[in-house]
Design a protein around this motif. Structure first.
Motif, PDB file in Angstrom:
ATOM      1  N   LEU A  62       0.851  -1.187   0.000  1.00 28.86           N
ATOM      2  CA  LEU A  62       0.000   0.000   0.000  1.00 28.86           C
ATOM      3  C   LEU A  62       0.887   1.237   0.000  1.00 28.86           C
ATOM      4  O   LEU A  62       1.790   1.352   0.837  1.00 28.86           O
ATOM      5  N   LEU A  63       0.636   2.153  -0.927  1.00 23.21           N
ATOM      6  CA  LEU A  63       1.341   3.434  -1.000  1.00 23.21           C
ATOM      7  C   LEU A  63       0.306   4.513  -0.685  1.00 23.21           C
ATOM      8  O   LEU A  63      -0.577   4.796  -1.498  1.00 23.21           O
ATOM      9  N   CYS A  64       0.387   5.084   0.496  1.00 27.35           N
ATOM     10  CA  CYS A  64      -0.619   6.041   0.958  1.00 27.35           C
ATOM     11  C   CYS A  64      -0.380   7.395   0.303  1.00 27.35           C
ATOM     12  O   CYS A  64       0.742   7.910   0.333  1.00 27.35           O
ATOM     13  N   THR A  65      -1.446   7.956  -0.282  1.00 27.68           N
ATOM     14  CA  THR A  65      -1.286   9.195  -1.044  1.00 27.68           C
ATOM     15  C   THR A  65      -2.081  10.375  -0.500  1.00 27.68           C
ATOM     16  O   THR A  65      -1.671  11.512  -0.696  1.00 27.68           O
ATOM     17  N   ASP A  66      -3.216  10.139   0.129  1.00 28.57           N
ATOM     18  CA  ASP A  66      -4.076  11.238   0.546  1.00 28.57           C
ATOM     19  C   ASP A  66      -4.842  10.885   1.815  1.00 28.57           C
ATOM     20  O   ASP A  66      -5.209   9.725   2.025  1.00 28.57           O
ATOM     21  N   GLY A  67      -5.112  11.877   2.639  1.00 31.45           N
ATOM     22  CA  GLY A  67      -5.980  11.709   3.790  1.00 31.45           C
ATOM     23  C   GLY A  67      -5.317  11.004   4.965  1.00 31.45           C
ATOM     24  O   GLY A  67      -4.097  11.038   5.133  1.00 31.45           O
ATOM     25  N   ARG A  68      -6.159  10.328   5.765  1.00 29.15           N
ATOM     26  CA  ARG A  68      -5.681   9.614   6.950  1.00 29.15           C
ATOM     27  C   ARG A  68      -6.452   8.313   7.077  1.00 29.15           C
ATOM     28  O   ARG A  68      -7.673   8.289   6.941  1.00 29.15           O
ATOM     29  N   GLY A  69      -5.719   7.225   7.321  1.00 27.45           N
ATOM     30  CA  GLY A  69      -6.359   5.927   7.432  1.00 27.45           C
ATOM     31  C   GLY A  69      -5.671   5.040   8.436  1.00 27.45           C
ATOM     32  O   GLY A  69      -4.829   5.487   9.225  1.00 27.45           O
ATOM     33  N   TYR A  70      -6.020   3.746   8.373  1.00 23.53           N
ATOM     34  CA  TYR A  70      -5.466   2.753   9.297  1.00 23.53           C
ATOM     35  C   TYR A  70      -5.190   1.444   8.577  1.00 23.53           C
ATOM     36  O   TYR A  70      -5.839   1.102   7.590  1.00 23.53           O
ATOM     37  N   TYR A  71      -4.224   0.726   9.124  1.00 28.84           N
ATOM     38  CA  TYR A  71      -3.903  -0.645   8.707  1.00 28.84           C
ATOM     39  C   TYR A  71      -3.763  -1.453   9.984  1.00 28.84           C
ATOM     40  O   TYR A  71      -3.143  -0.990  10.952  1.00 28.84           O
ATOM     41  N   GLN A  72      -4.313  -2.660   9.977  1.00 25.54           N
ATOM     42  CA  GLN A  72      -4.189  -3.513  11.160  1.00 25.54           C
ATOM     43  C   GLN A  72      -4.018  -4.959  10.755  1.00 25.54           C
ATOM     44  O   GLN A  72      -4.754  -5.473   9.911  1.00 25.54           O
ATOM     45  N   LYS A  79      -2.300   0.670  12.972  1.00 29.03           N
ATOM     46  CA  LYS A  79      -1.317   1.724  12.698  1.00 29.03           C
ATOM     47  C   LYS A  79      -2.000   2.821  11.906  1.00 29.03           C
ATOM     48  O   LYS A  79      -2.679   2.557  10.909  1.00 29.03           O
ATOM     49  N   GLU A  80      -1.815   4.067  12.346  1.00 27.90           N
ATOM     50  CA  GLU A  80      -2.367   5.199  11.609  1.00 27.90           C
ATOM     51  C   GLU A  80      -1.512   5.451  10.371  1.00 27.90           C
ATOM     52  O   GLU A  80      -0.283   5.370  10.435  1.00 27.90           O
ATOM     53  N   LEU A  81      -2.167   5.749   9.248  1.00 25.26           N
ATOM     54  CA  LEU A  81      -1.482   5.961   7.975  1.00 25.26           C
ATOM     55  C   LEU A  81      -1.700   7.376   7.462  1.00 25.26           C
ATOM     56  O   LEU A  81      -2.802   7.927   7.601  1.00 25.26           O
ATOM     57  N   HIS A  82      -0.639   7.927   6.847  1.00 19.36           N
ATOM     58  CA  HIS A  82      -0.661   9.282   6.293  1.00 19.36           C
ATOM     59  C   HIS A  82      -0.008   9.272   4.912  1.00 19.36           C
ATOM     60  O   HIS A  82       0.721   8.323   4.581  1.00 19.36           O
ATOM     61  N   PRO A  83      -0.209  10.324   4.110  1.00 23.10           N
ATOM     62  CA  PRO A  83       0.440  10.386   2.802  1.00 23.10           C
ATOM     63  C   PRO A  83       1.951  10.168   2.933  1.00 23.10           C
ATOM     64  O   PRO A  83       2.600  10.720   3.825  1.00 23.10           O
ATOM     65  N   GLY A  84       2.476   9.329   2.052  1.00 22.85           N
ATOM     66  CA  GLY A  84       3.899   8.995   2.070  1.00 22.85           C
ATOM     67  C   GLY A  84       4.214   7.701   2.799  1.00 22.85           C
ATOM     68  O   GLY A  84       5.304   7.156   2.642  1.00 22.85           O
TER      69      GLY A  84
END
Length: 133
Positions: A62-72, A79-84
């Motif tokens: 997964l390559l996070c590009t926009d917004g805010r998300g999670y992976y578990q 884990k909280e995810l952010h762009p980059g």
């Protein structure tokens, strides 16, 4: 969609109806390429997440590009995810990913090719599990 708060890097695409049964909430899918490697731009509305699932044999990045998300991963804290951010998901790991409750989220989903690779979709992430983020 508020373009001030959410300005996606790649086209959002259409409603992800083909996989809607494996998501809680609305997601959107735009395949960027299917030549040699499958890369999809997946966008999640706030609170949207996919079911627990396993990538057998190939795995996913997964390559996070926009917004805010999670992976578990199963049995581990989210884990909280952010762009980059980059998430390397090995084969045979039960996991889910999706948007934060109050924010849109987009990632590029890169499917790692492998002979006989497939996804096994499992149970939804419960509202109780998601509320613990």
């Amino acid at each position: 969609m508020d373009q001030i708060e959410f300005n996606p890097l790649f086209p959002i695409g259409g409603k992800n109806d083909a996989f809607a049964q494996y998501f809680t909430g609305q997601s959107y899918l735009k395949m960027l390429t299917t030549e040699r490697l499958s890369i999809g731009n997946v966008t999640f509305e706030p609170g949207c997440r996919n079911n627990w699932h396993i990538h057998h044999k190939g795995g996913q990045i997964l390559l996070c590009t926009d917004g805010r998300g999670y992976y578990q991963e199963w049995g581990k804290p989210a884990k909280e995810l952010h762009p980059g951010d980059v998430v390397n998901i090995p084969p045979e790991v039960k996991h889910w990913h999706g948007a934060a409750p109050d924010c849109w989220f987009t990632h590029l989903a890169v499917e790692i090719p492998a002979k006989g690779a497939f996804n096994e979709w499992l149970e939804p992430v419960s509202h109780e599990e998601y509320a613990q983020l």
